[in-house]
Design a protein around this motif. Sequence first.
Motif, PDB file in Angstrom:
ATOM      1  N   THR A   1      14.051  -1.224  -7.709  1.00  0.00           N
ATOM      2  CA  THR A   1      12.842  -0.411  -7.590  1.00  0.00           C
ATOM      3  C   THR A   1      12.024  -0.455  -8.873  1.00  0.00           C
ATOM      4  O   THR A   1      12.557  -0.687  -9.956  1.00  0.00           O
ATOM      5  CB  THR A   1      13.174   1.053  -7.251  1.00  0.00           C
ATOM      6  OG1 THR A   1      14.015   1.600  -8.276  1.00  0.00           O
ATOM      7  CG2 THR A   1      13.870   1.160  -5.905  1.00  0.00           C
TER       8      THR A   1
ATOM      9  N   SER B   1       3.056  -2.106  -9.631  1.00  0.00           N
ATOM     10  CA  SER B   1       2.884  -2.809  -8.356  1.00  0.00           C
ATOM     11  C   SER B   1       2.755  -4.313  -8.570  1.00  0.00           C
ATOM     12  O   SER B   1       3.324  -5.115  -7.823  1.00  0.00           O
ATOM     13  CB  SER B   1       1.650  -2.274  -7.616  1.00  0.00           C
ATOM     14  OG  SER B   1       1.796  -0.899  -7.341  1.00  0.00           O
TER      15      SER B   1
ATOM     16  N   ARG C   1       7.184  -0.883  -0.276  1.00  0.00           N
ATOM     17  CA  ARG C   1       6.540   0.117  -1.138  1.00  0.00           C
ATOM     18  C   ARG C   1       6.748   1.517  -0.595  1.00  0.00           C
ATOM     19  O   ARG C   1       7.095   1.700   0.585  1.00  0.00           O
ATOM     20  CB  ARG C   1       5.044  -0.156  -1.254  1.00  0.00           C
ATOM     21  CG  ARG C   1       4.261   0.113   0.044  1.00  0.00           C
ATOM     22  CD  ARG C   1       2.782  -0.004  -0.192  1.00  0.00           C
ATOM     23  NE  ARG C   1       1.997   0.315   1.016  1.00  0.00           N
ATOM     24  CZ  ARG C   1       0.668   0.371   1.047  1.00  0.00           C
ATOM     25  NH1 ARG C   1      -0.032   0.124  -0.046  1.00  0.00           N
ATOM     26  NH2 ARG C   1       0.027   0.674   2.168  1.00  0.00           N
TER      27      ARG C   1
ATOM     28  N   SER D   1      11.293  -2.587  -4.153  1.00  0.00           N
ATOM     29  CA  SER D   1      10.381  -1.538  -3.690  1.00  0.00           C
ATOM     30  C   SER D   1       9.518  -1.001  -4.821  1.00  0.00           C
ATOM     31  O   SER D   1      10.020  -0.677  -5.897  1.00  0.00           O
ATOM     32  CB  SER D   1      11.167  -0.373  -3.068  1.00  0.00           C
ATOM     33  OG  SER D   1      10.281   0.602  -2.525  1.00  0.00           O
ATOM     34  N   ASP D   2       8.233  -0.939  -4.561  1.00  0.00           N
ATOM     35  CA  ASP D   2       7.265  -0.305  -5.450  1.00  0.00           C
ATOM     36  C   ASP D   2       7.347   1.198  -5.191  1.00  0.00           C
ATOM     37  O   ASP D   2       6.747   1.709  -4.269  1.00  0.00           O
ATOM     38  CB  ASP D   2       5.872  -0.857  -5.133  1.00  0.00           C
ATOM     39  CG  ASP D   2       4.768  -0.247  -5.966  1.00  0.00           C
ATOM     40  OD1 ASP D   2       5.058   0.641  -6.797  1.00  0.00           O
ATOM     41  OD2 ASP D   2       3.608  -0.648  -5.772  1.00  0.00           O
ATOM     42  N   ARG D   3       8.168   1.885  -5.980  1.00  0.00           N
ATOM     43  CA  ARG D   3       8.509   3.308  -5.913  1.00  0.00           C
ATOM     44  C   ARG D   3       9.631   3.570  -4.908  1.00  0.00           C
ATOM     45  O   ARG D   3       9.792   2.883  -3.918  1.00  0.00           O
ATOM     46  CB  ARG D   3       7.310   4.202  -5.578  1.00  0.00           C
ATOM     47  CG  ARG D   3       6.223   4.223  -6.636  1.00  0.00           C
ATOM     48  CD  ARG D   3       5.385   5.482  -6.498  1.00  0.00           C
ATOM     49  NE  ARG D   3       4.247   5.504  -7.392  1.00  0.00           N
ATOM     50  CZ  ARG D   3       4.299   5.803  -8.684  1.00  0.00           C
ATOM     51  NH1 ARG D   3       5.458   6.082  -9.233  1.00  0.00           N
ATOM     52  NH2 ARG D   3       3.207   5.820  -9.414  1.00  0.00           N
TER      53      ARG D   3
END
Length: 211
Positions: free
Chosen positions: A12, A22, A38, A94-96
């Motif tokens: 992440t 991102s 995301r 994963s973006d966040r």
Amino acid sequence: MNGKCCAGFFITFEGIDGSGKSTQARQLAETLGARLTREPGGSPGAEQIRRLLVEGEAGRWSAETEILLFTAARRDHLEKTILPALEAGGVIVSDRFADSTRIYQGVARATLRDTVDRLHALMIAQEPDLTFVIDTDPKVALERGLGRGSGEDRFESFGVDFQERLRAGFLALAEEYPDRVRVIDGNRAPTAIAAEVAALARDALARRDHG
């Protein structure tokens, strides 16, 4: 579910709005040939909830309501996207993820970390294998975030003081979870950041494969 559910590897990216995370998430996914996703979002249902969270006026929701919305989106994302990828043995970036809720709603917006943690344990119960916090100057990041003109700037509208609280929260998070969180200096050229991130990710994957 627990912190390590299956054969895959879960990475992440975290950081304040406009930190460049991102861009780095996309770059790492491309470098590793990994699945990119995301939050909020990452599955059809979660993408619908995303619009409720990132668009509109700053005071649209209370921090308590945000926690419930983020948890609902994350549960759908987990069921539909993350767990299937991990169970198939893949690498997913994963973006966040849950750390954002720990810091945004648990620390920066309100003192609700205990609520966040209890809901996470009850409904999510999944942690990343590796987390990169892209640490960027809050003023620079805020200008970058607002300059995008994406319409998804609800959290940027809280201002630079909020960004400062977020940054402090993410740095404290790295101390709380030293085994998985790596703080990356985001005040550099994107190529330099990407090279460091890729090296750390490859090292973590190699240790996983030989561990």
